[in-house]
Design a protein around this motif. Structure first.
Motif, mmCIF file in Angstrom:
data_model
loop_
_atom_site.group_PDB
_atom_site.id
_atom_site.type_symbol
_atom_site.label_atom_id
_atom_site.label_comp_id
_atom_site.label_asym_id
_atom_site.label_seq_id
_atom_site.Cartn_x
_atom_site.Cartn_y
_atom_site.Cartn_z
ATOM 1 N N SER A 263 38.057 48.981 39.592
ATOM 2 C CA SER A 263 38.639 47.840 38.885
ATOM 3 C C SER A 263 39.915 48.321 38.209
ATOM 4 O O SER A 263 40.127 49.520 38.051
ATOM 5 N N ASP A 264 40.726 47.389 37.832
ATOM 6 C CA ASP A 264 41.922 47.753 37.083
ATOM 7 C C ASP A 264 42.164 46.757 35.964
ATOM 8 O O ASP A 264 41.859 47.010 34.808
ATOM 9 N N CYS A 265 42.674 45.567 36.307
ATOM 10 C CA CYS A 265 43.162 44.652 35.269
ATOM 11 C C CYS A 265 42.044 44.058 34.419
ATOM 12 O O CYS A 265 42.238 43.768 33.255
ATOM 13 N N ARG A 266 40.892 43.824 35.014
ATOM 14 C CA ARG A 266 39.769 43.131 34.353
ATOM 15 C C ARG A 266 40.175 41.759 33.844
ATOM 16 O O ARG A 266 39.625 41.254 32.883
ATOM 17 N N GLY A 268 41.107 39.315 36.407
ATOM 18 C CA GLY A 268 41.122 38.443 37.574
ATOM 19 C C GLY A 268 42.473 38.377 38.265
ATOM 20 O O GLY A 268 42.783 37.393 38.943
ATOM 21 N N GLU A 269 43.277 39.434 38.125
ATOM 22 C CA GLU A 269 44.629 39.399 38.688
ATOM 23 C C GLU A 269 44.815 40.329 39.887
ATOM 24 O O GLU A 269 45.494 39.978 40.834
ATOM 25 N N CYS A 270 44.226 41.530 39.834
ATOM 26 C CA CYS A 270 44.547 42.535 40.852
ATOM 27 C C CYS A 270 43.640 42.464 42.084
ATOM 28 O O CYS A 270 44.013 42.945 43.143
ATOM 29 N N GLY A 271 42.451 41.931 41.961
ATOM 30 C CA GLY A 271 41.536 41.807 43.086
ATOM 31 C C GLY A 271 40.765 43.075 43.419
ATOM 32 O O GLY A 271 39.957 43.088 44.353
ATOM 33 N N LEU A 272 40.963 44.158 42.679
ATOM 34 C CA LEU A 272 40.306 45.425 43.019
ATOM 35 C C LEU A 272 38.786 45.356 42.904
ATOM 36 O O LEU A 272 38.069 46.078 43.580
ATOM 37 N N CYS A 273 38.281 44.509 42.044
ATOM 38 C CA CYS A 273 36.843 44.457 41.801
ATOM 39 C C CYS A 273 36.148 43.444 42.701
ATOM 40 O O CYS A 273 34.959 43.168 42.511
ATOM 41 N N CYS A 303 35.880 37.774 42.206
ATOM 42 C CA CYS A 303 36.297 38.909 41.380
ATOM 43 C C CYS A 303 35.219 39.154 40.330
ATOM 44 O O CYS A 303 34.987 38.296 39.457
ATOM 45 N N CYS A 305 35.052 40.976 37.771
ATOM 46 C CA CYS A 305 35.418 41.186 36.363
ATOM 47 C C CYS A 305 35.397 39.891 35.567
ATOM 48 O O CYS A 305 35.142 39.908 34.359
HETATM 49 S S1 FES Z 1 39.693 44.239 37.928
HETATM 50 FE FE1 FES Z 1 41.485 43.168 38.548
HETATM 51 S S2 FES Z 1 40.680 41.340 39.392
HETATM 52 FE FE2 FES Z 1 38.950 42.327 38.598
#
Ligand code: FES
Length: 322
Positions: A263-266, A268-273, A303, A305
């Motif tokens: 995860s990164d942004c937490r 709901g922006e980056c999509g990593l999670c 997402c 997060c």
């Molecule tokens: S951590 Fe970035 S969208 Fe969930």
């Protein structure tokens, strides 16, 4: 814009109640604080149920050497706002220097800034910066009641009749179509508010025939269309069933259960999670801005997060990365 996350020690310098449910908390930071743009964010190391976690807040204008945030105490807090509200003056914290993911372009002839509830935090800083540069700016700020509007007096003094307050409890709402119709052709709109407000604004912006690139936004990750309820997920190929409490994100529940996640942004922006939803008996309350409306309607990915099931049970694949 800063590209590297830099953690610093800081101490709570001042706490001020700026609305019924919002506290402005200012921090004196160890070492110099570089100039930051309006709309920037800092991460804070918080403690939730005895465990360390990171939470991101928009920074607001602050004196040199300080970083300030305005934190709304969420009734369904997953712990971050409760922790921030527990801070007292002089208390030590760890935070990151601000970085910006919601930048002003500085190129438009006129700026319309729309805020819903605690979405006022980046909008407040943007309004001050734009006025300081002599830009043409109008702020329209809606909230459930007048007492819940942080920085309304400051904005009134700054903007005069270019500030419009919409008190939902008095039956007032933001007239998006009228606001967009009144804009000059090269105007830009910046919006921060709940996901429902963003979706309405996107639809009204498109209906007004305005270019997508001139509507910029961010939403709060905890602003869904449904109230938070507990649900459970089976994690494919991991052999675990994970309960998710109403005050907890799916991402935190998975990590707490020992499921490895990235995860990164937490926010709901980056999509990593993102996880794939293989089966479900509840609805997905999509709270991210990463997936398109079509992808959300398909209901196959979410997402972890910020998005959650409305209730019930799902089977998810965390190995999926699309
Ligand atoms: S951590 Fe970035 S969208 Fe969930």
């Amino acid at each position: 814009m800063r590209n590297r996350v830099e953690w610093r020690d800081a101490k709570v310098a001042e706490i001020r109640q700026v609305a019924e449910d919002v506290r402005q908390i200012s921090f004196a930071v160890d070492g110099p604080v570089p100039r930051f743009d309006p709309g920037s964010h800092s991460n804070f190391r918080v403690e939730i149920d005895g465990e360390a976690a990171n939470r991101t807040y928009t920074v607001i204008p602050a004196p040199p050497g300080q970083i300030a945030v305005a934190v709304k105490l969420h009734p369904q807090s997953r712990g971050g706002s409760r922790y921030m509200w527990s801070l007292g003056e002089g208390q030590e914290v760890r935070l990151t220097l601000p970085e910006n993911r919601f930048e002003l372009s500085w190129r438009a002839s006129h700026y319309l800034l729309l805020a819903g509830g605690i979405g006022i935090t980046p909008i407040y800083g943007m309004a001050r910066a734009l006025v300081a540069r002599g830009a043409s700016v109008r702020v329209v700020y809606g909230a459930r009641s007048r007492g819940l509007m942080a920085f309304a007096e400051e904005l009134q003094a700054l903007l005069g009749d270019q500030l419009v307050l919409r008190d939902n409890s008095a039956g007032e709402h933001i007239d998006l179509a009228a606001e967009f119709a009144a804009l000059p052709a090269d105007a830009e709109c910046y919006l921060c508010g709940p996901i429902g407000m963003l979706e309405a604004a996107k639809a009204a912006w498109a209906a007004a025939g305005r270019p997508v690139s001139r509507l910029r936004y961010e939403v709060f990750g905890d602003s869904g269309l449904f109230a938070e309820k507990p649900f459970t997920v089976d994690v494919l190929n991991r052999g675990v069933t994970v309960p998710v409490r109403s005050d907890q994100s799916l991402l935190d529940a998975l990590i707490g259960a020992g499921v490895e996640m990235i995860s990164d942004c937490r926010r709901g922006e980056c999509g990593l999670c993102a996880v794939r939803v293989e089966a479900k008996d509840g609805q997905i309350d999509h709270r991210d801005v990463f997936f398109s409306a079509e992808e959300k309607a398909e209901g196959h990915r979410m997402c972890a997060c910020v998005s959650r099931l409305t209730e019930g049970h799902a089977v998810i694949d965390v190995g999926y990365r699309g």
